[in-house]
Design a protein around this motif. Structure first.
Motif: not given
Length: 245
Positions: A121-131, A214-224
């Motif tokens: 509805l709001l038109g959000l656009d991102t490179a990554g998956s909404p899931w 998925m990037t290395r930074t993303l994995w590290v951030d999620l682990a934190v």
């Protein structure tokens, strides 16, 4: 700890949750309404909404779950419910895990509604998956639940529990990089932001917004984020009191 007792505790909390209409509205409807308001505020520059709206998809669950769970646990103590439950085989960790799982389920529904509104509805656009963004929103909600449960042990009234919001949440919002880039802050503020879990939650969402995988930074951030949530649950179990005098 018992899987059966944890499951029963989770079911009890979910039953209580669905009967509280105001809490249901706060969890399920308010984030979507705030995103809609944000989209209209930034109507002249959709690209800014893509950046800020993406981050708020993860920040809103953290804030709402922090507030709801800290007050809910305090009510369990002040009403004597917690004292009665702990005379049964229920372990403190069973109780906190039950809260975490129950509100993670609620966060999943919240993320689904907010993401659907944002993308459809709001038109959000991102490179990554909404899931993937939805999964990060749930992880942030679990973090909010864990921190809220831990800090509720230090409150003696609902007013004091709410006071933790400006004391704990607002500094993280100011220093996480949402309002101003962290690398342009004073050195001591950068250091402070590095020990705040919301910094890693926001960075993870930003990574998803800019990358298709998925990037290395993303994995590290999620682990934190998940590590801090687990630590907060353990500390919450250690500091949880039966009742508030």
């Amino acid at each position: 700890m018992s899987i059966r007792i944890t499951a029963a505790t989770t079911a009890r909390i979910l039953r209580q949750l669905v009967t509280d209409r105001r809490t249901v509205a706060l969890i399920l409807l308010v984030p979507a309404l705030l995103l809609t308001l944000l989209r209209h505020v930034m109507d002249s520059d959709p690209a800014v909404f893509d950046r800020v709206g993406l981050v708020m998809l993860g920040v809103f669950p953290f804030i709402s779950m922090f507030l709801v769970t800290s007050v809910a646990m305090l009510r369990e103590r002040t009403g004597g419910t917690l004292e009665r439950m702990l005379t049964t085989p229920l372990n403190k960790l069973d109780l906190l895990l039950g809260y975490g799982i129950a509100f993670a389920v609620a966060a999943g529904v919240q993320a689904a509604i907010a993401a659907t509104v944002a993308y459809r509805l709001l038109g959000l656009d991102t490179a990554g998956s909404p899931w993937l963004i939805g999964a990060l929103a749930v992880a942030n909600a679990v973090l909010g639940v864990a921190v809220g449960l831990f800090l509720s042990a230090f409150a003696t009234s609902e007013f004091q529990a709410v006071q933790f919001m400006p004391a704990v949440v607002l500094p993280q919002l100011l220093l996480c990089g949402l309002i101003w880039p962290r690398d342009e802050m004073a050195g001591w503020l950068q250091g402070a932001s590095e020990v705040m879990p919301l910094t890693y939650a926001v960075e993870a969402l930003t990574e998803v917004g800019a990358n298709t995988g998925m990037t290395r930074t993303l994995w590290v951030d999620l682990a934190v984020v998940l590590g801090v949530a687990l630590l907060a649950l353990v500390l919450g179990a250690a500091t949880l009191r039966r009742r508030t005098d």
